[in-house]
Design a protein around this motif. Sequence first.
Motif, PDB file in Angstrom:
ATOM      1  N   PHE A 110       1.158  -1.025  -0.146  1.00  0.00           N
ATOM      2  CA  PHE A 110      -0.287  -0.010  -0.025  1.00  0.00           C
ATOM      3  C   PHE A 110       1.130   1.127  -0.003  1.00  0.00           C
ATOM      4  N   ALA A 111       1.849   1.683  -0.588  1.00  0.00           N
ATOM      5  CA  ALA A 111       3.066   2.400  -0.146  1.00  0.00           C
ATOM      6  C   ALA A 111       2.808   3.028   0.695  1.00  0.00           C
ATOM      7  N   ASN A 112       2.892   1.894   1.971  1.00  0.00           N
ATOM      8  CA  ASN A 112       3.266   2.117   3.855  1.00  0.00           C
ATOM      9  C   ASN A 112       2.197   3.245   3.363  1.00  0.00           C
ATOM     10  N   ASN A 121      -4.478  -8.088   4.357  1.00  0.00           N
ATOM     11  CA  ASN A 121      -5.649  -6.693   4.102  1.00  0.00           C
ATOM     12  C   ASN A 121      -5.611  -5.157   4.079  1.00  0.00           C
ATOM     13  N   ASN A 122      -4.740  -5.290   5.722  1.00  0.00           N
ATOM     14  CA  ASN A 122      -5.076  -4.450   5.830  1.00  0.00           C
ATOM     15  C   ASN A 122      -4.221  -3.927   7.104  1.00  0.00           C
ATOM     16  N   PRO A 123      -2.539  -4.133   7.389  1.00  0.00           N
ATOM     17  CA  PRO A 123      -2.230  -4.164   8.071  1.00  0.00           C
ATOM     18  C   PRO A 123      -1.424  -2.841   8.867  1.00  0.00           C
ATOM     19  N   TRP A 124      -2.712  -1.914   9.502  1.00  0.00           N
ATOM     20  CA  TRP A 124      -3.020  -0.915  10.628  1.00  0.00           C
ATOM     21  C   TRP A 124      -4.165  -1.313  11.004  1.00  0.00           C
ATOM     22  N   ASP A 125      -4.926  -2.178  10.410  1.00  0.00           N
ATOM     23  CA  ASP A 125      -6.428  -2.842  11.477  1.00  0.00           C
ATOM     24  C   ASP A 125      -6.385  -2.478  12.564  1.00  0.00           C
ATOM     25  N   ILE A 145      14.835   4.886  -0.162  1.00  0.00           N
ATOM     26  CA  ILE A 145      14.108   5.031  -1.012  1.00  0.00           C
ATOM     27  C   ILE A 145      13.037   5.396   0.200  1.00  0.00           C
ATOM     28  N   SER A 146      12.495   4.853   1.168  1.00  0.00           N
ATOM     29  CA  SER A 146      11.865   5.543   2.301  1.00  0.00           C
ATOM     30  C   SER A 146      11.754   6.824   2.296  1.00  0.00           C
ATOM     31  N   ARG A 147      12.953   6.859   2.606  1.00  0.00           N
ATOM     32  CA  ARG A 147      13.350   8.434   2.831  1.00  0.00           C
ATOM     33  C   ARG A 147      13.109   9.944   1.804  1.00  0.00           C
TER      34      ARG A 147
END
Length: 453
Positions: A58-60, A102-106, A283-285
């Motif tokens: 989900f592109a973080n 499905n949702n890693p922030w659930d 890359i994230s930075r």
Amino acid sequence: MSSGSDFTKAQTFFNYGNDAAMKQNFEYAIQMYREACKIDVENLLYRAALRGIERKKFANDPSKVGRLVGAKNQPIRLRARASKAKSNWKNVLEICEEAFVNNPWDISVSRDAAEAAEQLGYNNLAQWIVEAVQMQATDAEFFRFAAHIHEINESWPKAIACWEKVKKIDPNDENANRQINSLSAQASIKRSGISDAIDKHDDAPSGPGEAELEEMKAQKLTPEERYQKEILEDPTRTSSYLQLADLFKLRGQLEEAEKVMARGLKANPGNRDLAFAHAEIQISRIQGAIDRCTRRLAEKPDDEKAKAKLEEFTTLLNDYQIKEFRRRLTLQPDDMGLQLELGIRLARSGKHDEAIAAFQQARASADHKVQALHQSGLSFESKGSLKLAERMYQDALKAADSTDMGIVNALHYRLGRVAEAQGNPQVAEEHYNEVAANDYNYLDVAQRLQSLN
């Protein structure tokens, strides 16, 4: 606790996951990391790698999780509750991992998973699970639960911070202040008791042995301090660098995470896992800087400084990714997924001849053929080689899954644009009609049809 053979299996699955992640094969990477976690349940390195790759899908960005995911996860949570009722806590944890795909922030699933980890005696894992989603949480009940998890880990400041959060969300909670006072007292008692035991053990005629004192010292260490200590004791222990970097990443401290990876690579030059993790952090930075510039421009579209910075960081990201994918290809020259990714970055930089060469290699792979042909067409079109672009799009259309409307519409649209550019309005109209029959609102296809008619 896992046996030696189980540990080896888990490590093997983890390595497979790392290889898949390097190839951007997210689904397989998730599958392999989940297998590793099933075997070595409390391994935070495996769990962090799994959650990291799930979020990368989900592109973080939590906002990119679909609105209907809650309904999709509901039956999974019902299964978890059924296992919870039977006290089958390991199964609860495994079921929760299905929902995190499905949702890693659930938040709700995280609470179920943390409760399962606590019941299994994996208190550090329970703490990691709640900390992984704490920034997204807005519910007082979650922070009450998180405070409890931090308390059983004797992380007094974190538990107190959670109760402070409860006070802000629910000012009428009369228990919050009592909990804060109690936790502060516990922290003071524990701190003085351990310090006295460590300071006086040499003179005491009887008391804790060396092993007990070491354990008491270890209890005083935060996870960050523990990983730092492990690195000092054994600079070749790569897992400690990775776990410490993951801690910093979870806090959003990407600069600190990068320093840890750089330190690890200096001590372990050429280590693939560290090199991959270091590149992902870099890359994230850069992506974070791009996101900040984009938000700035959304607020102030005429900000010339932000525009210049956005262009600078976008170029920097592309150049860095080209260099990184080339590095990975030297290690895995037969990986056509890497060839495809390299080609995409080269095309973004306007290096279409090099990009086409990469795409021509990637299309030899059945898994990447359609996308490689599509991307080749885009590069040929950018170069003005319309006949070659047309051929690439047609070959891609023949090889594409006819039920995959995304790629089918994209190819018909490009064929329409190429036909228009070559002065063939009838052919262009045929392709645009194919798109409109599937999705009339696709890009500007409706306006183009109207213009042709």
